[in-house]
Every structure is written in structure tokens, then in C-alpha cells.
Write a protein that holds these residues in place. Structure first.
Motif, PDB file in Angstrom:
ATOM      1  N   TRP A 103     127.605 -72.672 100.917  1.00  0.00           N
ATOM      2  CA  TRP A 103     127.272 -71.204 100.653  1.00  0.00           C
ATOM      3  C   TRP A 103     126.139 -71.073 100.009  1.00  0.00           C
ATOM      4  CZ3 TRP A 103     130.597 -67.423 101.894  1.00  0.00           C
ATOM      5  CH2 TRP A 103     132.056 -67.957 102.324  1.00  0.00           C
ATOM      6  N   PHE A 104     125.273 -69.966 100.368  1.00  0.00           N
ATOM      7  CA  PHE A 104     123.842 -69.914 100.115  1.00  0.00           C
ATOM      8  C   PHE A 104     123.992 -68.541  99.391  1.00  0.00           C
ATOM      9  CE2 PHE A 104     122.353 -72.356 103.896  1.00  0.00           C
ATOM     10  CZ  PHE A 104     122.036 -73.632 103.101  1.00  0.00           C
ATOM     11  N   GLY A 105     123.523 -68.164  98.108  1.00  0.00           N
ATOM     12  CA  GLY A 105     123.397 -67.181  97.392  1.00  0.00           C
ATOM     13  C   GLY A 105     121.961 -66.513  97.824  1.00  0.00           C
ATOM     14  N   ILE A 106     122.276 -65.161  98.387  1.00  0.00           N
ATOM     15  CA  ILE A 106     120.908 -64.509  98.890  1.00  0.00           C
ATOM     16  C   ILE A 106     120.571 -63.343  98.260  1.00  0.00           C
ATOM     17  CG2 ILE A 106     121.161 -65.632 101.088  1.00  0.00           C
ATOM     18  CD1 ILE A 106     122.146 -62.812 102.312  1.00  0.00           C
ATOM     19  N   VAL A 107     119.436 -62.639  98.379  1.00  0.00           N
ATOM     20  CA  VAL A 107     118.801 -61.626  98.145  1.00  0.00           C
ATOM     21  C   VAL A 107     118.281 -61.014  99.400  1.00  0.00           C
ATOM     22  CG1 VAL A 107     117.293 -60.177  96.775  1.00  0.00           C
ATOM     23  CG2 VAL A 107     118.398 -62.068  95.441  1.00  0.00           C
ATOM     24  N   PHE A 108     118.645 -59.699  99.701  1.00  0.00           N
ATOM     25  CA  PHE A 108     117.944 -58.893 100.885  1.00  0.00           C
ATOM     26  C   PHE A 108     117.817 -57.432 100.582  1.00  0.00           C
ATOM     27  CE2 PHE A 108     122.445 -59.213 100.838  1.00  0.00           C
ATOM     28  CZ  PHE A 108     123.017 -57.647 101.539  1.00  0.00           C
ATOM     29  N   SER A 109     116.959 -56.767 101.339  1.00  0.00           N
ATOM     30  CA  SER A 109     116.546 -55.548 101.143  1.00  0.00           C
ATOM     31  C   SER A 109     117.531 -54.700 101.861  1.00  0.00           C
ATOM     32  CB  SER A 109     115.023 -55.180 101.427  1.00  0.00           C
ATOM     33  OG  SER A 109     114.584 -55.595 102.550  1.00  0.00           O
ATOM     34  N   ASP A 116     109.639 -56.981  99.974  1.00  0.00           N
ATOM     35  CA  ASP A 116     108.575 -57.467  99.013  1.00  0.00           C
ATOM     36  C   ASP A 116     109.139 -56.611  97.566  1.00  0.00           C
ATOM     37  OD1 ASP A 116     107.332 -59.360 100.500  1.00  0.00           O
ATOM     38  OD2 ASP A 116     105.883 -57.705 101.111  1.00  0.00           O
ATOM     39  N   MET A 117     109.603 -55.782  97.852  1.00  0.00           N
ATOM     40  CA  MET A 117     110.027 -54.802  96.478  1.00  0.00           C
ATOM     41  C   MET A 117     111.230 -55.601  95.751  1.00  0.00           C
ATOM     42  SD  MET A 117     112.264 -51.644  97.508  1.00  0.00           S
ATOM     43  CE  MET A 117     113.735 -51.592  96.717  1.00  0.00           C
ATOM     44  N   CYS A 118     111.703 -56.840  96.225  1.00  0.00           N
ATOM     45  CA  CYS A 118     113.042 -57.136  95.800  1.00  0.00           C
ATOM     46  C   CYS A 118     112.312 -58.041  94.375  1.00  0.00           C
ATOM     47  CB  CYS A 118     113.564 -58.082  96.632  1.00  0.00           C
ATOM     48  SG  CYS A 118     114.256 -57.066  98.088  1.00  0.00           S
ATOM     49  N   GLY A 119     111.211 -58.438  94.118  1.00  0.00           N
ATOM     50  CA  GLY A 119     110.876 -59.061  93.038  1.00  0.00           C
ATOM     51  C   GLY A 119     111.125 -60.420  92.814  1.00  0.00           C
ATOM     52  N   ILE A 120     111.473 -61.130  93.975  1.00  0.00           N
ATOM     53  CA  ILE A 120     111.866 -62.680  94.009  1.00  0.00           C
ATOM     54  C   ILE A 120     110.866 -63.718  94.537  1.00  0.00           C
ATOM     55  CG2 ILE A 120     114.350 -62.340  93.941  1.00  0.00           C
ATOM     56  CD1 ILE A 120     112.251 -62.834  97.188  1.00  0.00           C
ATOM     57  N   THR A 121     109.758 -63.197  94.757  1.00  0.00           N
ATOM     58  CA  THR A 121     108.508 -64.054  95.053  1.00  0.00           C
ATOM     59  C   THR A 121     107.633 -64.666  93.809  1.00  0.00           C
ATOM     60  OG1 THR A 121     106.784 -62.175  95.556  1.00  0.00           O
ATOM     61  CG2 THR A 121     108.448 -63.048  97.338  1.00  0.00           C
ATOM     62  N   ARG A 122     107.901 -64.010  92.815  1.00  0.00           N
ATOM     63  CA  ARG A 122     107.176 -64.317  91.667  1.00  0.00           C
ATOM     64  C   ARG A 122     108.415 -65.142  90.556  1.00  0.00           C
ATOM     65  NH1 ARG A 122     108.234 -58.941  90.776  1.00  0.00           N
ATOM     66  NH2 ARG A 122     109.327 -58.566  88.745  1.00  0.00           N
ATOM     67  N   ALA A 123     107.600 -66.032  89.837  1.00  0.00           N
ATOM     68  CA  ALA A 123     108.450 -67.071  89.034  1.00  0.00           C
ATOM     69  C   ALA A 123     109.167 -66.157  88.035  1.00  0.00           C
ATOM     70  CB  ALA A 123     107.504 -68.044  88.408  1.00  0.00           C
ATOM     71  N   VAL A 124     110.220 -66.605  87.343  1.00  0.00           N
ATOM     72  CA  VAL A 124     110.858 -65.991  86.346  1.00  0.00           C
ATOM     73  C   VAL A 124     111.131 -67.412  85.183  1.00  0.00           C
ATOM     74  CG1 VAL A 124     112.163 -64.240  87.522  1.00  0.00           C
ATOM     75  CG2 VAL A 124     113.257 -66.512  87.198  1.00  0.00           C
ATOM     76  N   TYR A 130     120.675 -62.361  89.309  1.00  0.00           N
ATOM     77  CA  TYR A 130     119.740 -61.256  90.042  1.00  0.00           C
ATOM     78  C   TYR A 130     120.351 -59.754  89.476  1.00  0.00           C
ATOM     79  CZ  TYR A 130     116.971 -58.430  93.469  1.00  0.00           C
ATOM     80  OH  TYR A 130     116.262 -57.872  93.791  1.00  0.00           O
ATOM     81  N   GLN A 131     119.561 -59.011  89.040  1.00  0.00           N
ATOM     82  CA  GLN A 131     120.065 -57.436  88.645  1.00  0.00           C
ATOM     83  C   GLN A 131     119.386 -56.695  89.815  1.00  0.00           C
ATOM     84  OE1 GLN A 131     122.008 -56.978  85.936  1.00  0.00           O
ATOM     85  NE2 GLN A 131     122.061 -59.141  85.898  1.00  0.00           N
ATOM     86  N   GLY A 132     118.904 -56.921  90.650  1.00  0.00           N
ATOM     87  CA  GLY A 132     118.255 -55.795  91.799  1.00  0.00           C
ATOM     88  C   GLY A 132     116.599 -55.674  91.617  1.00  0.00           C
ATOM     89  N   PRO A 133     116.159 -54.661  92.299  1.00  0.00           N
ATOM     90  CA  PRO A 133     116.924 -53.609  92.850  1.00  0.00           C
ATOM     91  C   PRO A 133     117.374 -53.799  94.301  1.00  0.00           C
ATOM     92  CG  PRO A 133     114.308 -53.657  93.279  1.00  0.00           C
ATOM     93  CD  PRO A 133     114.683 -54.793  92.277  1.00  0.00           C
TER      94      PRO A 133
END
Length: 148
Positions: A103-109, A116-124, A130-133
Motif C-alpha cells: 500500500w502507498f499513501g498518496i497526495v493528489f490534487s 504544486d499547491m499541495c505543498g509536498i515538494t518542500r521539506a517539513v 497530511y492536512q491538505g489542501p
């Protein structure tokens, strides 16, 4: 000829009531959403970002869904209720995987929005849910072309 007084007063009220009902109606779901199913998911687990550490992007891989598409679920191993359906070629960010990569946990627009608005390309700084958007969910391993 002038309209009767009661018609001139009720017509604007009727138009206002119709407008109010139209404004309250729910818009149709996006085309990639799954049809409603009976019951709630047995389990829900948010996707975690930052699992690779604070020096790497929040999600490790930008990938594409395999031809034929895939279903998105609420948790790894939870297949009772489909959260969304993604078409083949849809861009997703793989953020985490189960230990056995089934299983893979994914984020998608959402369709028509900028991924690019998902905010997952920068480091945390720290691993966190993940809280969105954007949208998130779990897909079965083997349903994406990693790094595509």
C-alpha cells in the motif's frame, strides 16, 4: 394593465425563495469521486508526510497512476469503501508505503487544480499527518509508475 397588488408583492418573494434554494443545493461531486457506498470505512488513517527526514521533500516521489486507473481507499488494507477513483496517468505524490510495499499513501490534487499547491515538494521539519489542501488516500502497490 397593471398587475394585481398581491401578485406584485409575491413575485419578488417567490423569486427570492427560488434563488435561496438554488444557492443551498449541493454541487455535484468531482468526476473522480467514487459513487456513494453503504456504510462507513472500518478504518481511516491519514497519510504521513516527511517520512524521509527534514532534508528531503515531504513526499518522496511524483508518480503517475498506471493505465486503467486505480481506486483510493481510506486506510491501507481497508477496501470496503472507495474514497476516490483516479484515471490512468493521473499525477500523484507517493508519501509513504507500508513495510511490505503493498500500500502507498498518496497526495493528489482535485481535477483542474494545480498539483504544486499541495505543498509536498518542500521539506517539513517533522513527520506528520497530511492536512491538505489537496486530497489524500491509500492505493494498492503496483498501481503507479514510480517517478514517472
Amino acid at each position: 394593465m397593471k398587475a394585481p397588488l398581491f401578485l406584485s408583492r409575491t413575485l419578488p418573494l417567490t423569486a427570492l425563495a427560488t434563488l435561496a434554494l438554488t444557492a443551498c443545493s449541493e454541487p455535484p461531486p468531482p468526476v473522480d469521486n467514487a459513487p456513494p457506498m453503504a456504510g462507513d470505512p472500518i478504518a481511516t488513517r491519514a497519510v504521513k508526510i516527511g517520512t524521509e527526514g527534514p532534508s528531503l521533500p515531504a513526499c518522496s516521489s511524483i508518480s503517475r497512476v498506471q493505465d486503467g486507473g486505480t481506486e483510493v481507499y481510506w486506510a491501507p488494507g481497508e477496501t470496503r469503501v472507495v474514497k476516490a477513483r483516479l484515471a490512468g496517468g493521473t499525477r500523484v505524490s507517493v508519501c509513504e508505503a507500508t513495510e511490505d510495499d503493498t500500500w502507498f499513501g498518496i497526495v493528489f490534487s482535485a481535477p483542474g487544480t494545480d498539483p504544486d499547491m499541495c505543498g509536498i515538494t518542500r521539506a517539513v521539519r517533522n513527520e506528520r499527518e497530511y492536512q491538505g489542501p489537496c486530497r489524500w488516500g491509500w492505493i494498492k502497490g503496483g498501481t503507479v509508475r514510480l517517478g514517472a
